[in-house]
Design an enzyme around this catalytic site. Structure first.
Site, PDB file in Angstrom:
ATOM      1  N   HIS A  67      16.090 -21.546  28.443  1.00  0.00           N
ATOM      2  CA  HIS A  67      17.540 -21.607  28.272  1.00  0.00           C
ATOM      3  C   HIS A  67      18.126 -20.224  27.980  1.00  0.00           C
ATOM      4  O   HIS A  67      17.481 -19.372  27.411  1.00  0.00           O
ATOM      5  CB  HIS A  67      17.880 -22.575  27.141  1.00  0.00           C
ATOM      6  CG  HIS A  67      17.787 -24.002  27.581  1.00  0.00           C
ATOM      7  ND1 HIS A  67      17.416 -25.034  26.754  1.00  0.00           N
ATOM      8  CD2 HIS A  67      17.980 -24.571  28.807  1.00  0.00           C
ATOM      9  CE1 HIS A  67      17.403 -26.164  27.421  1.00  0.00           C
ATOM     10  NE2 HIS A  67      17.740 -25.921  28.675  1.00  0.00           N
ATOM     11  N   ASP A  99      17.960 -38.657  33.774  1.00  0.00           N
ATOM     12  CA  ASP A  99      18.120 -39.881  32.988  1.00  0.00           C
ATOM     13  C   ASP A  99      18.996 -40.878  33.764  1.00  0.00           C
ATOM     14  O   ASP A  99      20.175 -40.641  33.977  1.00  0.00           O
ATOM     15  CB  ASP A  99      18.777 -39.538  31.632  1.00  0.00           C
ATOM     16  CG  ASP A  99      18.868 -40.756  30.717  1.00  0.00           C
ATOM     17  OD1 ASP A  99      19.234 -40.580  29.537  1.00  0.00           O
ATOM     18  OD2 ASP A  99      18.572 -41.888  31.204  1.00  0.00           O
ATOM     19  N   ASP A 115      51.895 -10.064  38.390  1.00  0.00           N
ATOM     20  CA  ASP A 115      50.865  -9.417  37.552  1.00  0.00           C
ATOM     21  C   ASP A 115      50.862  -9.956  36.121  1.00  0.00           C
ATOM     22  O   ASP A 115      49.817 -10.072  35.488  1.00  0.00           O
ATOM     23  CB  ASP A 115      51.126  -7.896  37.485  1.00  0.00           C
ATOM     24  CG  ASP A 115      50.875  -7.227  38.820  1.00  0.00           C
ATOM     25  OD1 ASP A 115      50.033  -7.759  39.586  1.00  0.00           O
ATOM     26  OD2 ASP A 115      51.532  -6.224  39.119  1.00  0.00           O
ATOM     27  N   HIS A 174      20.317 -26.470  37.160  1.00  0.00           N
ATOM     28  CA  HIS A 174      19.780 -26.058  35.851  1.00  0.00           C
ATOM     29  C   HIS A 174      18.311 -26.434  35.718  1.00  0.00           C
ATOM     30  O   HIS A 174      17.460 -25.607  35.388  1.00  0.00           O
ATOM     31  CB  HIS A 174      20.591 -26.730  34.732  1.00  0.00           C
ATOM     32  CG  HIS A 174      20.051 -26.490  33.352  1.00  0.00           C
ATOM     33  ND1 HIS A 174      20.578 -25.561  32.493  1.00  0.00           N
ATOM     34  CD2 HIS A 174      19.019 -27.068  32.677  1.00  0.00           C
ATOM     35  CE1 HIS A 174      19.890 -25.568  31.346  1.00  0.00           C
ATOM     36  NE2 HIS A 174      18.931 -26.478  31.450  1.00  0.00           N
ATOM     37  N   GLU A 175      17.991 -27.700  35.966  1.00  0.00           N
ATOM     38  CA  GLU A 175      16.604 -28.172  35.769  1.00  0.00           C
ATOM     39  C   GLU A 175      15.635 -27.427  36.680  1.00  0.00           C
ATOM     40  O   GLU A 175      14.509 -27.111  36.285  1.00  0.00           O
ATOM     41  CB  GLU A 175      16.519 -29.681  36.013  1.00  0.00           C
ATOM     42  CG  GLU A 175      17.340 -30.521  35.048  1.00  0.00           C
ATOM     43  CD  GLU A 175      17.065 -30.211  33.578  1.00  0.00           C
ATOM     44  OE1 GLU A 175      17.983 -30.355  32.767  1.00  0.00           O
ATOM     45  OE2 GLU A 175      15.935 -29.777  33.257  1.00  0.00           O
ATOM     46  N   GLY A 212      19.260 -42.881  26.508  1.00  0.00           N
ATOM     47  CA  GLY A 212      20.446 -43.682  26.834  1.00  0.00           C
ATOM     48  C   GLY A 212      21.583 -42.779  27.278  1.00  0.00           C
ATOM     49  O   GLY A 212      21.408 -41.564  27.422  1.00  0.00           O
ATOM     50  N   HIS A 233      14.209 -24.414  35.205  1.00  0.00           N
ATOM     51  CA  HIS A 233      13.025 -24.645  34.350  1.00  0.00           C
ATOM     52  C   HIS A 233      11.774 -24.806  35.202  1.00  0.00           C
ATOM     53  O   HIS A 233      10.716 -24.256  34.881  1.00  0.00           O
ATOM     54  CB  HIS A 233      13.220 -25.917  33.515  1.00  0.00           C
ATOM     55  CG  HIS A 233      14.246 -25.798  32.435  1.00  0.00           C
ATOM     56  ND1 HIS A 233      14.285 -24.758  31.541  1.00  0.00           N
ATOM     57  CD2 HIS A 233      15.279 -26.613  32.115  1.00  0.00           C
ATOM     58  CE1 HIS A 233      15.299 -24.938  30.707  1.00  0.00           C
ATOM     59  NE2 HIS A 233      15.929 -26.045  31.030  1.00  0.00           N
ATOM     60  N   HIS A 289       9.548 -42.877  29.582  1.00  0.00           N
ATOM     61  CA  HIS A 289       8.941 -42.920  30.915  1.00  0.00           C
ATOM     62  C   HIS A 289       7.585 -42.223  30.897  1.00  0.00           C
ATOM     63  O   HIS A 289       7.160 -41.569  31.840  1.00  0.00           O
ATOM     64  CB  HIS A 289       9.886 -42.310  31.956  1.00  0.00           C
ATOM     65  CG  HIS A 289      10.442 -40.966  31.557  1.00  0.00           C
ATOM     66  ND1 HIS A 289      11.410 -40.810  30.583  1.00  0.00           N
ATOM     67  CD2 HIS A 289      10.137 -39.712  31.974  1.00  0.00           C
ATOM     68  CE1 HIS A 289      11.687 -39.505  30.425  1.00  0.00           C
ATOM     69  NE2 HIS A 289      10.930 -38.836  31.260  1.00  0.00           N
TER      70      HIS A 289
END
Lengths: 365, 83
Positions: A127, A97, A277, A117-118, A75, A121, A67
């Protein structure tokens, strides 16, 4: 933190969802992305505004293959998404993706989890080596999406604390060689030992010296976190997990149908018992011991009823191990009792303690 | 290529190479690592990856290491900038 410590100078950022995956409704995508932003704004001074036109600081899109950002997707599976560090133009942008299936549940891959997560960044985080952190590179969905203390420390190192009067804190991932490590539950399972703490299991295997630590949800996605007791009924190839007044039964990775069940109905506990317990089943006798506060019950797995004369004080049947048990398992005929950082090896025949060890002595530290 | 175990399949070799290029900057750093210590850059990068994931640092593509490499993950490198 990302190399070079890139950050946004302005902490009021805009974001725009440029296109939508057909895997989910637009509303579900909007909601997942919005929750991901809320996660980070709740622990930092950052604020985020969604815009529908023109250029935003963080542009979000679903694309496949090459892209034209010099980092083609691959994929289905493998590389799920990526995001660029803070900066102009492509800086901060997030690409998902489109060859993946995006979901809003347990099935691969949960969009909210990946977006959270992204976004780390996009804000300047790299990470983390902490498997319990959202910024860990590999996809693990434990059922809920929460920032660990590692994530919170990272974002606050870049942007400072949140304006929230009560500073948010996140869960810490247990360290197997931490000498202060204590356990919620321990059980044998098909010849192995499994130790449970918060959201995690730990296990050793003879072929690999390092103890393995991962999310309980990797094996049993629908078990709750913070289990309180567990034991194996080996001749039924069944493991029972307890939390509160309920319990689940599993065979391998399958949770058996009809669970959770109430401990009152299945074992005959009085309603005054709010949780267990620790528990262990003696393979030689078919007797299962349940430990509740300073007492213990004995249940006969063959008759499927509690034995008379119980509950007893723990000290009557197991002298010397103290009046509270966190966890217990049986191995090679001995009971191993855990309380805090201590572990007692106990001979049930002579009713004597044979050794006293650290709780994490099984992890080759 | 490092003395991988005999049963390492051809595709495992490719998996390792691709993974280290994508996430550990293998291609760009290879020359530099080679010059510095006359080491095999793949071994060095493999050790970096094993250290990052808390695996046994062997420099060899053992089963545990390959298992981690085959898990779905984020496309941002672990050891390099993504710009």
């Amino acid at each position: 933190l990302t190399q070079g410590s890139p950050r946004w100078e302005d902490t009021h950022l805009t974001y725009r969802i440029e296109n939508y995956t057909p895997d989910l409704s637009r509303a579900a995508v909007d909601h997942a992305i919005e929750k991901a932003f809320q996660l980070w704004s709740s622990v930092s001074p950052l604020t985020f505004t969604k815009v529908s036109e023109s250029q935003a600081d963080i542009m979000i899109s679903f694309v496949r293959g090459d892209h034209r950002d010099n980092s083609p997707f691959d994929g289905p599976g493998g590389n799920l998404a990526h995001a660029f560090q803070p900066g102009p133009h492509i800086g901060g942008d997030i690409h998902f993706d489109e060859d993946e299936r995006w979901t809003n549940n347990f099935r691969d891959y949960n969009l909210y989890r990946v977006a959270a997560h992204e976004l780390g960044h996009s804000l300047g985080l790299a990470h983390s080596t902490d498997i319990g952190a959202l910024m860990y590179p590999n996809y693990i969905f434990s059922g809920d999406v929460q920032l660990s203390q590692d994530d919170i420390s990272g974002i606050q190192a870049i942007y400072g604390p949140s304006q929230n009067p009560t500073q948010p804190i996140g869960p810490q991932t247990p360290q197997v060689c931490d000498s202060k490590l204590t356990f919620d539950a321990i059980t044998t399972i098909r010849g192995e030992l499994m130790f449970f703490k918060d959201r995690f299991y730990m296990r050793t295997n003879p072929f690999y010296p390092e103890a393995e630590l991962n999310f309980i949800s990797v094996f049993w996605p629908h078990l709750p976190n913070g289990l309180q007791a567990a034991y194996e009924v080996a001749d039924r190839d069944e493991v029972r997990f307890f939390k509160g007044n309920k319990y689940w039964a599993v065979k391998g990775q399958d949770v058996l149908y009809g669970y959770p069940k109430y401990i009152y109905r299945s074992f005959g506990f009085p309603r005054t018992v709010k949780n267990i317990d620790a528990a262990v089943s003696d393979e030689d006798t078919g007797k299962t011991y349940f430990f509740v506060a300073n007492k213990c019950w004995r249940y006969d797995e063959y008759k499927q009823s509690m034995d008379a004369g119980y509950p007893k004080m723990i000290a009557e049947d197991f002298p010397g191990i103290g009046s509270k048990v966190d966890a217990v398992f049986q191995k090679d005929g001995f009971f191993y009792f855990f309380h805090g950082k201590r572990q007692y090896k106990f001979d049930t025949k002579t009713k004597r303690i044979l050794t006293l060890q650290k709780a994490n002595s099984w992890f080759n530290c | 290529f490092p003395a991988a175990t005999s049963e390492t399949q051809e595709q495992d070799v490719e998996t390792v190479q691709k993974y280290l290029e994508n996430y550990y900057n293998l291609k760009n750093d290879a020359k530099q690592v080679e010059r510095q210590r006359n080491n095999d850059p793949v071994v060095e990068k493999l050790k970096q990856m094993q250290k990052f994931f808390g695996l046994k640092v062997t420099g060899k593509p053992d089963a545990e290491t390959l298992n981690v490499m085959k898990q779905p993950r984020c496309g941002v490198p672990d050891m390099a900038q993504f710009v």
